[in-house]
Design an enzyme around this catalytic site. Structure first.
Site, short mmCIF file in Angstrom:
data_model
loop_
_atom_site.label_atom_id
_atom_site.label_comp_id
_atom_site.label_asym_id
_atom_site.label_seq_id
_atom_site.Cartn_x
_atom_site.Cartn_y
_atom_site.Cartn_z
N ILE A 26 0.85 -1.17 0.00
CA ILE A 26 0.00 0.00 0.00
C ILE A 26 0.90 1.23 0.00
O ILE A 26 1.87 1.30 0.76
CB ILE A 26 -0.98 0.01 1.19
CG1 ILE A 26 -1.93 1.21 1.07
CG2 ILE A 26 -0.27 -0.03 2.52
CD1 ILE A 26 -3.15 1.11 1.98
N ALA A 27 0.61 2.16 -0.89
CA ALA A 27 1.47 3.33 -1.10
C ALA A 27 0.77 4.59 -0.61
O ALA A 27 -0.07 5.15 -1.32
CB ALA A 27 1.85 3.45 -2.58
N GLU B 11 4.64 9.94 0.89
CA GLU B 11 5.32 10.61 -0.22
C GLU B 11 6.52 11.37 0.32
O GLU B 11 6.62 11.59 1.54
CB GLU B 11 4.35 11.58 -0.91
CG GLU B 11 3.18 10.89 -1.55
CD GLU B 11 2.24 11.84 -2.30
OE1 GLU B 11 1.23 11.35 -2.82
OE2 GLU B 11 2.55 13.04 -2.38
N GLY C 1 4.22 12.41 4.88
CA GLY C 1 4.32 11.13 5.58
C GLY C 1 3.06 10.83 6.36
O GLY C 1 2.09 10.29 5.84
N THR D 123 6.75 -0.47 2.12
CA THR D 123 7.04 -1.85 2.53
C THR D 123 6.50 -2.82 1.49
O THR D 123 5.38 -2.65 0.99
CB THR D 123 6.40 -2.14 3.89
OG1 THR D 123 6.91 -1.21 4.85
CG2 THR D 123 6.69 -3.56 4.34
N GLU E 86 -4.48 -1.42 11.64
CA GLU E 86 -3.08 -1.34 11.22
C GLU E 86 -2.21 -0.90 12.40
O GLU E 86 -1.12 -1.45 12.63
CB GLU E 86 -2.93 -0.35 10.07
CG GLU E 86 -1.48 -0.13 9.65
CD GLU E 86 -1.33 0.90 8.54
OE1 GLU E 86 -0.19 1.35 8.31
OE2 GLU E 86 -2.34 1.26 7.91
N LEU F 216 22.33 -3.99 29.43
CA LEU F 216 22.69 -5.11 30.30
C LEU F 216 23.56 -6.14 29.59
O LEU F 216 24.19 -6.97 30.24
CB LEU F 216 21.41 -5.78 30.84
CG LEU F 216 20.64 -4.95 31.87
CD1 LEU F 216 19.30 -5.61 32.19
CD2 LEU F 216 21.45 -4.77 33.16
N GLY G 197 3.09 4.02 10.34
CA GLY G 197 1.72 3.87 10.81
C GLY G 197 1.17 5.16 11.40
O GLY G 197 0.11 5.17 12.02
N THR H 198 3.28 8.81 13.00
CA THR H 198 4.25 9.02 14.07
C THR H 198 3.55 9.06 15.42
O THR H 198 2.34 9.34 15.52
CB THR H 198 5.01 10.35 13.88
OG1 THR H 198 4.07 11.44 14.01
CG2 THR H 198 5.70 10.41 12.53
#
Length: 383
Positions: A124-125, A128, A132, A159, A243, A338, A364, A366
């Site tokens: 899924i696009a 840009e 964002g 992705t 999502e 640690l 997803g 910010t």
């Protein structure tokens, strides 16, 4: 630990089956995939052959008609081993549901069965170069001309973008109408003018094929419109809570994995003649982290139950996404400390997890945007 009551025996059997698949088909190869910048295409088809793609899709479209708890089990198993190159979740639980929920019968019958087998990989696009988290600010346009749309623009940080055969593209079909002029188009591999850019080199998630996409006068058939014209923003807002919860689900499991790795490490690592685990600071820090992760787990499980009842709202999902991804980064940072110097070595899983986790607070939407969503539900939105 508080017993989890969401899952049935069938879910447990499925989880164990997927865990074996992960251990055999993903874990041995993930480091090499990180080096090359993408996972092997074969892992997608193998997942499809074993019923691990689109499990929540109806059987008539090639899915297993399972509830979302099967998908949650897979998300957690992938996060448990930090296999961040695997884009199954986005493919099966973001892209496929858009097509199922808003697509035509023709679109569903043509695309979903092939997505279930891994023959088609989905992306899924949205983002840009200049837009964002602000989806209303996108510049990509798709203007109707006869029986097709002419698509122009570019997308970034996508992705599954390099492997993708089918891409849901967010575009303005009425640029003067703002959010109310946004539509979703199904763009397919091979369409003239659709080009994939370079695979982007990232701080973490190095095996995930994240890429740029370019659209130069792409003629997208009108029948590839997903849903109704100019209602894309509404669809996005309806799907974003699930999502964002998926990000929280993986964040909690990743944080728990970091604690588990660290517990084992401090019991073996010796300094000043004794194990690191014998120091009160070590034990107290791990106790604090485990408490916080347990709290997050209970909250996220409640959110999952809300999804199952179709009651998860945008504000609660935003709380889960922001809180759990912040916690994930905090826990992994403390666990790396640690480990001492070895925690900074790439061969140790904690180092990879440290690099991979940072983006969870960005994609997803910010975490700053998540807080805006929350404050608006409190009646505190900016005027």
């Amino acid at each position: 630990m508080i017993e989890r009551t969401l899952f049935t025996e069938d879910h447990a059997i499925f989880r164990e089956s997927f865990r074996r698949f992960v251990e055999k088909e993903i874990v041995p190869f993930h480091a090499a995939w990180e080096e090359q910048g993408y996972v092997a295409r074969e892992v997608w088809t193998k997942a499809g052959e074993n019923g691990f793609l689109c499990t929540s899709m109806p059987e008539e479209f090639g899915g297993a008609a399972g509830d979302k708890l099967y998908s949650v089990s897979m998300m957690e198993e992938i996060a448990r081993v930090n296999a961040t190159g695997i884009g199954f979740g986005l493919h099966s639980e973001i892209v496929a549901p858009y097509i199922l929920n808003y697509g035509s019968d023709e679109q569903k019958r043509r695309l979903l069965p092939k997505m279930a087998t891994g023959e088609l990989i989905g992306a899924i696009a949205m983002s840009e170069p200049a837009a964002g988290s602000d989806l209303q600010g996108i510049k990509t346009t798709a203007l109707r001309k006869g029986d097709h749309y002419v698509l122009n623009g570019s997308k970034t940080f996508i992705t599954n973008g390099w492997h993708a055969d089918i891409v849901i593209v967010v575009a303005k079909t009425n640029p003067q109408a703002g959010a109310k002029g946004t539509s979703l188009l199904l763009v397919e591999q091979g369409m003239a003018g659709f080009e994939k850019g370079k695979r982007l080199k990232k701080v973490g998630m190095k095996a995930q094929d994240t890429s740029e996409l370019f659209f130069d006068n792409v003629q997208v058939p009108a029948e590839n419109l997903l849903g109704r014209e100019n209602e894309g923003f509404i669809y996005l807002m309806q799907e974003l809570p699930w999502e964002r919860l998926q990000i929280a689900i993986s964040a909690v499991e990743s944080a728990q994995a970091a604690i588990d790795w660290t517990v084992e490490y401090v019991k073996e690592r010796k300094v000043f003649g004794t194990t690191v685990a014998t120091f009160q600071n070590t034990r107290f820090r791990l106790a604090e982290l485990q408490t916080e992760v347990q709290i997050a787990r209970v909250f996220v499980d409640k959110c999952i139950s809300l999804v199952m009842d179709r009651k998860l709202d945008a504000s609660t999902a935003s709380m889960a996404k922001y809180w759990c991804s912040d916690l994930q980064c905090k826990v992994i940072d403390e666990c790396l400390q640690l480990h001492g110097g070895y925690g900074y070595m790439w061969e140790y899983p904690i180092a990879r997890a440290y690099a991979d986790a940072r983006v969870q607070r960005i994609y997803g939407g910010t975490n700053e945007i998540m807080k805006e969503v929350i404050t608006r539900s409190m009646g505190l939105g900016a005027k």
